[in-house]
Design a protein around this motif. Structure first.
Motif, mmCIF file in Angstrom:
data_model
loop_
_atom_site.group_PDB
_atom_site.id
_atom_site.type_symbol
_atom_site.label_atom_id
_atom_site.label_comp_id
_atom_site.label_asym_id
_atom_site.label_seq_id
_atom_site.Cartn_x
_atom_site.Cartn_y
_atom_site.Cartn_z
ATOM 1 N N GLY A 25 0.792 -1.230 0.000
ATOM 2 C CA GLY A 25 0.000 0.000 0.000
ATOM 3 C C GLY A 25 0.821 1.275 0.000
ATOM 4 O O GLY A 25 0.264 2.371 0.126
ATOM 5 N N VAL A 27 2.558 4.637 -0.556
ATOM 6 C CA VAL A 27 2.303 5.814 -1.399
ATOM 7 C C VAL A 27 3.581 6.650 -1.408
ATOM 8 O O VAL A 27 3.926 7.293 -0.417
ATOM 9 N N ARG A 177 -10.077 2.831 4.091
ATOM 10 C CA ARG A 177 -8.677 3.152 3.851
ATOM 11 C C ARG A 177 -8.164 4.190 4.833
ATOM 12 O O ARG A 177 -8.761 5.260 4.991
ATOM 13 N N PHE A 179 -4.848 6.407 5.540
ATOM 14 C CA PHE A 179 -3.547 6.899 5.045
ATOM 15 C C PHE A 179 -2.755 7.432 6.223
ATOM 16 O O PHE A 179 -3.254 8.268 6.981
ATOM 17 N N SER A 199 -7.574 -1.023 5.246
ATOM 18 C CA SER A 199 -6.479 -1.042 4.290
ATOM 19 C C SER A 199 -5.586 0.158 4.621
ATOM 20 O O SER A 199 -6.022 1.298 4.550
ATOM 21 N N ARG A 201 -2.477 2.658 4.153
ATOM 22 C CA ARG A 201 -1.634 3.164 3.061
ATOM 23 C C ARG A 201 -0.608 4.148 3.612
ATOM 24 O O ARG A 201 -0.926 5.311 3.880
ATOM 25 N N ARG A 203 2.278 6.773 3.616
ATOM 26 C CA ARG A 203 2.941 7.751 2.737
ATOM 27 C C ARG A 203 4.380 7.863 3.203
ATOM 28 O O ARG A 203 4.636 8.169 4.373
#
Ligand SMILES: *Cc1c(COP(=O)(O)O)cnc(C)c1O
Length: 343
Positions: A25, A27, A177, A179, A199, A201, A203
């Motif tokens: 995942g 980013v 999701r 982040f 999920s 993600r 960065r």
């Protein structure tokens, strides 16, 4: 003749591939000066590693990212109604951190893709968790693709991420999701294990592009070397040199960020002790320079010029050859290089 960033390509790419492998995942963050490497180069690298989404810092970086990258582009800085340059494009994912802004974007760009940002202990942007319900209501007509949190680099990030994970699950946000920033691989694993419904993600910029820094080096060409005697005056300011030695002219000046230092949080006792030992040079008004010659830091003979620096090398150190490259220590995120070279 250049002031250049050299990247040891094989090990740099191998390490990036390992991090990508270990970080589902991921980013990639492609912002600012591209962490010294340039945003276009990083966008190409993000394509190579198969990223579906990259994150840019601000709206001014969006057009370049859309041109250099074929996937989606997340803007980290929140969308605000007064941002005239904000690009509303189906590949752009906006970050929203105020209820009024969510409503304004819903009116202006129905269907726009957004993340709602939670206000963490960073206290930079974002919604208080009690505002999330109102924000989710205001987002009717927008595509909410997740909740975003920006975590500090120190102290209890995992616990804070866990709290926000709980907030997301209990919220009316129709996305699973989350982040996140600044969690270690082990913390990410733990977050995924305790919140398998989500999920996650991450960065990542610095750790992805710089690693421990060992694959990146900055080198400057030596442009000229002149012997000087104690008391000789040199430069724009005609300052007297404190000892015999050499003046070494190197590529690299203020336009490359030489002489600028990003503010540092602490100046330790070690730094002060070091400058005591260097008292003679300092008494002569010379400042330590980031170029190294013969394995040692050198001194500015005077403040750096626009594209070159004049260094004073005291007698006893062999001057470099004209055309040779010498290593420089600069902060990659504020530096500007003439070239980035894969070696
Ligand atoms: C810059 C940034 C990151 C990436 O930070 P690094 O320390 O470079 O990994 C992540 N999230 C946000 C919101 C940022 O601004």
């Amino acid at each position: 003749m250049t002031f250049e960033l050299r990247v040891v390509a094989d090990s740099w790419r191998r390490r990036i591939d390992e991090l990508v492998e270990a970080t589902p995942g991921l980013v990639p963050v492609v912002k600012g000066n591209g962490y010294g490497l340039g945003r276009d180069l990083l966008a190409a690298e993000a394509t190579r590693i198969g990223a579906d989404l990259i994150a840019v810092g601000s709206y001014s970086e969006v057009p370049g990212a859309l041109a250099a990258f074929g996937g989606d582009v997340l803007v980290l800085s929140p969308w605000r109604p007064f941002l005239s340059e904000a690009v509303l494009d189906p590949r752009v994912v906006h970050t929203l951190g105020r209820v009024d802004d969510v409503a304004a974007l819903a009116e202006r760009a129905p269907g726009a893709r957004i993340l709602l940002e939670g206000r963490t202990s960073m206290l930079r942007h974002g919604l208080d968790r009690h505002e999330l319900a109102a924000a989710a209501r205001a987002a009717e007509g927008l595509a909410v693709e997740g909740l975003s949190i920006h975590l500090p680099m120190e102290g209890g990030q995992l616990a804070e991420a866990q709290r926000w994970a709980g907030v997301l699950l209990a919220s009316q946000i129709a996305s699973d999701r989350l982040f996140v920033s600044h969690l270690t691989p082990a913390e990410l694993d733990e977050l995924r294990e305790t919140r398998p419904q989500l999920s996650v993600r991450p960065r990542i910029g610095t750790r992805l592009w710089h690693g421990d820094g060992s694959e990146l080096g900055v080198w400057a060409s030596v442009l000229d070397v002149h012997p000087v005697r104690r008391g000789d005056r040199v430069g724009y300011r005609q300052r007297a040199m404190p000892r015999d030695g050499h003046i070494v002219i190197v590529e690299g000046g203020t336009s490359h960020s030489v002489g600028l230092e990003a503010p540092r949080a602490v100046t330790g006792a070690k730094d002060r002790a070091k400058s005591l030992a260097y008292g003679v040079m300092e008494a002569a008004g010379l400042a330590l320079a980031p170029f190294a010659i013969g394995g040692r830091r050198t001194w500015f003979a005077e403040p750096p010029h626009m594209q070159a620096s004049m260094l004073f090398l005291p007698a006893g150190t062999t001057p470099p050859e004209v055309g040779e490259a010498v290593p420089v220590t600069v902060r990659h995120t504020i530096a500007s290089f003439d070239a980035v070279r894969f070696v």
